[in-house]
Write a protein that holds these residues in place. Structure first.
Motif, PDB file in Angstrom:
ATOM      1  N   LEU A  30       0.849  -1.189   0.000  1.00 19.85           N
ATOM      2  CA  LEU A  30       0.000   0.000   0.000  1.00 19.85           C
ATOM      3  C   LEU A  30       0.887   1.243   0.000  1.00 19.85           C
ATOM      4  CD1 LEU A  30      -2.548  -1.113   2.751  1.00 19.85           C
ATOM      5  CD2 LEU A  30      -2.800  -1.345   0.279  1.00 19.85           C
ATOM      6  N   PRO A  31       0.416   2.358  -0.556  1.00 20.62           N
ATOM      7  CA  PRO A  31       1.228   3.574  -0.552  1.00 20.62           C
ATOM      8  C   PRO A  31       1.420   4.106   0.869  1.00 20.62           C
ATOM      9  CG  PRO A  31      -0.990   4.030  -1.365  1.00 20.62           C
ATOM     10  CD  PRO A  31      -0.878   2.544  -1.261  1.00 20.62           C
ATOM     11  N   ASP A  32       2.638   4.544   1.169  1.00 18.65           N
ATOM     12  CA  ASP A  32       2.888   5.170   2.469  1.00 18.65           C
ATOM     13  C   ASP A  32       2.139   6.499   2.548  1.00 18.65           C
ATOM     14  OD1 ASP A  32       4.600   3.092   3.013  1.00 18.65           O
ATOM     15  OD2 ASP A  32       6.443   4.250   2.715  1.00 18.65           O
ATOM     16  N   PRO A  33       1.642   6.867   3.720  1.00 15.39           N
ATOM     17  CA  PRO A  33       0.976   8.173   3.856  1.00 15.39           C
ATOM     18  C   PRO A  33       1.985   9.307   3.716  1.00 15.39           C
ATOM     19  CG  PRO A  33       1.265   7.154   6.007  1.00 15.39           C
ATOM     20  CD  PRO A  33       1.675   6.127   4.995  1.00 15.39           C
ATOM     21  N   THR A  34       1.504  10.459   3.338  1.00 14.45           N
ATOM     22  CA  THR A  34       2.358  11.635   3.163  1.00 14.45           C
ATOM     23  C   THR A  34       1.770  12.833   3.904  1.00 14.45           C
ATOM     24  OG1 THR A  34       1.201  12.246   1.123  1.00 14.45           O
ATOM     25  CG2 THR A  34       3.162  10.862   0.900  1.00 14.45           C
ATOM     26  N   ILE A  35       2.589  13.836   4.136  1.00 16.21           N
ATOM     27  CA  ILE A  35       2.138  15.082   4.751  1.00 16.21           C
ATOM     28  C   ILE A  35       1.142  15.766   3.807  1.00 16.21           C
ATOM     29  CG2 ILE A  35       2.833  17.393   5.482  1.00 16.21           C
ATOM     30  CD1 ILE A  35       3.742  15.340   7.470  1.00 16.21           C
ATOM     31  N   GLU A  36      -0.046  16.103   4.328  1.00 16.49           N
ATOM     32  CA  GLU A  36      -1.065  16.780   3.527  1.00 16.49           C
ATOM     33  C   GLU A  36      -1.344  18.193   4.023  1.00 16.49           C
ATOM     34  OE1 GLU A  36      -4.580  14.377   3.264  1.00 16.49           O
ATOM     35  OE2 GLU A  36      -3.452  12.531   2.790  1.00 16.49           O
ATOM     36  N   ASP A  37      -0.920  18.478   5.250  1.00 22.79           N
ATOM     37  CA  ASP A  37      -1.168  19.780   5.866  1.00 22.79           C
ATOM     38  C   ASP A  37       0.023  20.129   6.750  1.00 22.79           C
ATOM     39  OD1 ASP A  37      -3.501  21.865   6.658  1.00 22.79           O
ATOM     40  OD2 ASP A  37      -2.372  21.337   8.454  1.00 22.79           O
ATOM     41  N   GLY A  38       0.249  21.418   6.923  1.00 22.75           N
ATOM     42  CA  GLY A  38       1.396  21.850   7.703  1.00 22.75           C
ATOM     43  C   GLY A  38       1.393  21.401   9.145  1.00 22.75           C
ATOM     44  N   ARG A  39       0.226  21.025   9.676  1.00 20.53           N
ATOM     45  CA  ARG A  39       0.135  20.581  11.071  1.00 20.53           C
ATOM     46  C   ARG A  39       0.255  19.066  11.218  1.00 20.53           C
ATOM     47  NH1 ARG A  39      -5.082  23.501  13.612  1.00 20.53           N
ATOM     48  NH2 ARG A  39      -4.167  22.662  15.550  1.00 20.53           N
ATOM     49  N   ASP A  40       0.413  18.362  10.099  1.00 17.85           N
ATOM     50  CA  ASP A  40       0.488  16.900  10.101  1.00 17.85           C
ATOM     51  C   ASP A  40       1.796  16.383  10.680  1.00 17.85           C
ATOM     52  OD1 ASP A  40      -1.947  16.790   8.837  1.00 17.85           O
ATOM     53  OD2 ASP A  40      -1.176  16.089   6.908  1.00 17.85           O
ATOM     54  N   ALA A  41       1.795  15.079  10.964  1.00 22.99           N
ATOM     55  CA  ALA A  41       3.018  14.320  11.218  1.00 22.99           C
ATOM     56  C   ALA A  41       2.826  12.919  10.649  1.00 22.99           C
ATOM     57  CB  ALA A  41       3.333  14.243  12.711  1.00 22.99           C
ATOM     58  N   ILE A  42       3.907  12.275  10.309  1.00 21.40           N
ATOM     59  CA  ILE A  42       3.883  10.867   9.903  1.00 21.40           C
ATOM     60  C   ILE A  42       4.523  10.057  11.017  1.00 21.40           C
ATOM     61  CG2 ILE A  42       4.599   9.160   8.202  1.00 21.40           C
ATOM     62  CD1 ILE A  42       2.627  11.243   7.120  1.00 21.40           C
ATOM     63  N   VAL A  43       3.805   9.038  11.491  1.00 19.36           N
ATOM     64  CA  VAL A  43       4.275   8.203  12.593  1.00 19.36           C
ATOM     65  C   VAL A  43       4.517   6.782  12.097  1.00 19.36           C
ATOM     66  CG1 VAL A  43       3.628   7.159  14.809  1.00 19.36           C
ATOM     67  CG2 VAL A  43       3.156   9.580  14.385  1.00 19.36           C
ATOM     68  N   LYS A  44       5.687   6.261  12.393  1.00 22.39           N
ATOM     69  CA  LYS A  44       5.986   4.852  12.145  1.00 22.39           C
ATOM     70  C   LYS A  44       5.502   4.060  13.352  1.00 22.39           C
ATOM     71  CE  LYS A  44       9.735   1.600  11.127  1.00 22.39           C
ATOM     72  NZ  LYS A  44      11.200   1.438  10.943  1.00 22.39           N
ATOM     73  N   VAL A  45       4.561   3.169  13.149  1.00 20.86           N
ATOM     74  CA  VAL A  45       3.892   2.481  14.252  1.00 20.86           C
ATOM     75  C   VAL A  45       4.796   1.403  14.841  1.00 20.86           C
ATOM     76  CG1 VAL A  45       1.886   1.099  14.917  1.00 20.86           C
ATOM     77  CG2 VAL A  45       1.629   2.951  13.238  1.00 20.86           C
ATOM     78  N   SER A  46       4.995   1.472  16.158  1.00 24.09           N
ATOM     79  CA  SER A  46       5.760   0.444  16.864  1.00 24.09           C
ATOM     80  C   SER A  46       4.847  -0.579  17.534  1.00 24.09           C
ATOM     81  CB  SER A  46       6.688   1.083  17.902  1.00 24.09           C
ATOM     82  OG  SER A  46       5.948   1.852  18.840  1.00 24.09           O
ATOM     83  N   SER A  47       3.679  -0.142  17.966  1.00 23.18           N
ATOM     84  CA  SER A  47       2.691  -1.033  18.582  1.00 23.18           C
ATOM     85  C   SER A  47       1.298  -0.499  18.290  1.00 23.18           C
ATOM     86  CB  SER A  47       2.876  -1.113  20.107  1.00 23.18           C
ATOM     87  OG  SER A  47       4.120  -1.658  20.458  1.00 23.18           O
TER      88      SER A  47
END
Length: 390
Positions: free
Chosen positions: A18-35
């Motif tokens: 599946l495509p990785d999510p990307t930043i769509e807004d300046g207030r966003d963050a991308i988190v790599k899920v550990s649990s």
């Protein structure tokens, strides 16, 4: 990336590429899920009881991980931060957020017009939980886009394991809020219907808040044993009368505070009640099975409080509202205002007042998620709480 996706009733799959999510807004963050975790509320989607799911929706609303990227306007987080992400998506700026009513944020639901028609007014956006709550991709995945990430995420200090803090995003504050809504006094009997993960935290919260006695009702021995270990008097509704036992424990007065930690898929202690609700539900004459609500109204002491963290999705039948009105009962309910409670609860975890990891019975890979949905749903193998490791 890979993620658990909804493909229809009782059809959850671990899809790859599946495509990785990307930043769509300046207030966003991308988190790599550990649990991440499977919640009882996810089973309402699995069983097809919640409207608004679409083929391919990514599941899950309990997750944490490492910040990999932040938007240009996000001043709270930095790359490398370890965060728990509350299941409620909150803007922090609207009237409701400023009041601390985060689960009814007025801006975060992307499908506000649809939700307005269904509920009268929309509620907050939620991760992985139907298009009535915004249709946001959930956290049972390798990566998640976190909107309004300068408000919601809880930054976790060093020295705490994922297992200790993961549930800050949902079930720990849900149990805590359910107990707080009861305004517990030292003379109170607090009764919790449901010994699933939320019920377990309701029990421990009520004990920490100083209830005279806490009672927990279920029919799964492993769950009841866990609740008893947390300080509750267990009642197995398959083996004894709930009403008679509560009369005995309260000397005929009834419990002052009652908590519904079950919601729309309640099982009845009497077969006729269960059959009635299941037939009505199958015929689409009611969407939810409200047996617990009926029983709480009946047994609660006049002037008492009913607290309802259990999720309901639609229409209920045969609710004895006359009894509730004449007994002067107070109803308090709603999705959890997670960020209202997280600072206090994180401090309690650090101080050792509570270690939420006690509720975990299964830890598996994300690929095993579809199988664990079935095991969790059927309460097999002593399963109470599943943690997934992407």
């Amino acid at each position: 990336m890979k993620a658990l996706r909804w493909h229809g009733k009782k059809d959850i799959r671990c899809d790859n590429h599946l495509p990785d999510p990307t930043i769509e807004d300046g207030r966003d963050a991308i988190v790599k899920v550990s649990s991440c975790a499977i919640c009882g509320s996810d089973l309402h989607l699995y069983d097809g009881f919640m409207p608004g799911m679409k083929h391919g929706d990514i599941m899950g609303h309990e997750f944490m991980g490492e910040v990999m990227e932040v938007g240009k306007d996000n001043k709270k987080l930095k790359v490398g931060d370890r965060v728990v992400v509350p299941f409620t998506i909150v803007c922090g700026d609207c009237d409701q957020c400023r009041k601390g009513n985060f689960s009814v944020c007025e801006r975060s639901n992307r499908n506000k017009s649809v939700a307005d028609k269904v509920f009268g007014h929309s509620t907050a956006g939620l991760y992985g939980y139907t298009h009535l709550t915004g249709g946001y991709a959930g956290g049972q995945a390798e990566y998640v886009r976190v909107p309004y990430a300068d408000v919601g995420p809880v930054v976790i200090p060093d020295g705490l394991s994922d297992e200790q803090v993961l549930f800050l995003g949902d079930i720990l504050p849900t149990g805590w809020q359910a107990a707080a809504q009861c305004e517990i006094e030292p003379s109170d009997t607090v009764v919790v219907w449901g010994a699933g993960p939320v019920g377990q935290f309701c029990v421990r919260s009520a004990v920490l808040m100083g209830a005279r006695q806490v009672v927990c009702i279920d029919n799964v021995p492993e769950r009841l044993s866990m609740a008893q270990a947390g300080g509750a008097i267990p009642i197995n509704f398959d083996e004894e009368s709930v009403i008679e036992r509560l009369q005995e424990l309260t000397k005929g007065k009834g419990p002052e505070k009652c908590i519904d930690a079950v919601g729309m898929e309640a099982h009845a202690s009497r077969s006729l009640d269960s059959m009635y609700d299941r037939v009505k539900q199958a015929a689409m004459m009611e969407t939810d099975r409200p047996h617990v609500l009926r029983e709480m109204i009946y047994v609660c002491r006049p002037g008492g409080i009913l607290s309802i963290p259990g999720v309901y999705g639609g229409l209920l039948d045969k609710i004895p509202f006359g009894a509730a009105m004449n007994k002067g009962l107070t109803f308090r309910m709603g999705q959890t205002h997670v960020n209202r409670w997280t600072d206090d609860l994180l401090e309690r975890i650090q101080e050792g007042q509570i270690d939420p990891s006690f509720v975990i019975t299964h830890t598996v890979s994300l690929e095993q998620g579809p199988e664990m949905y079935k095991i969790f749903r059927e309460k097999q193998d002593g399963c109470i709480k599943v943690v997934l490791k992407p």
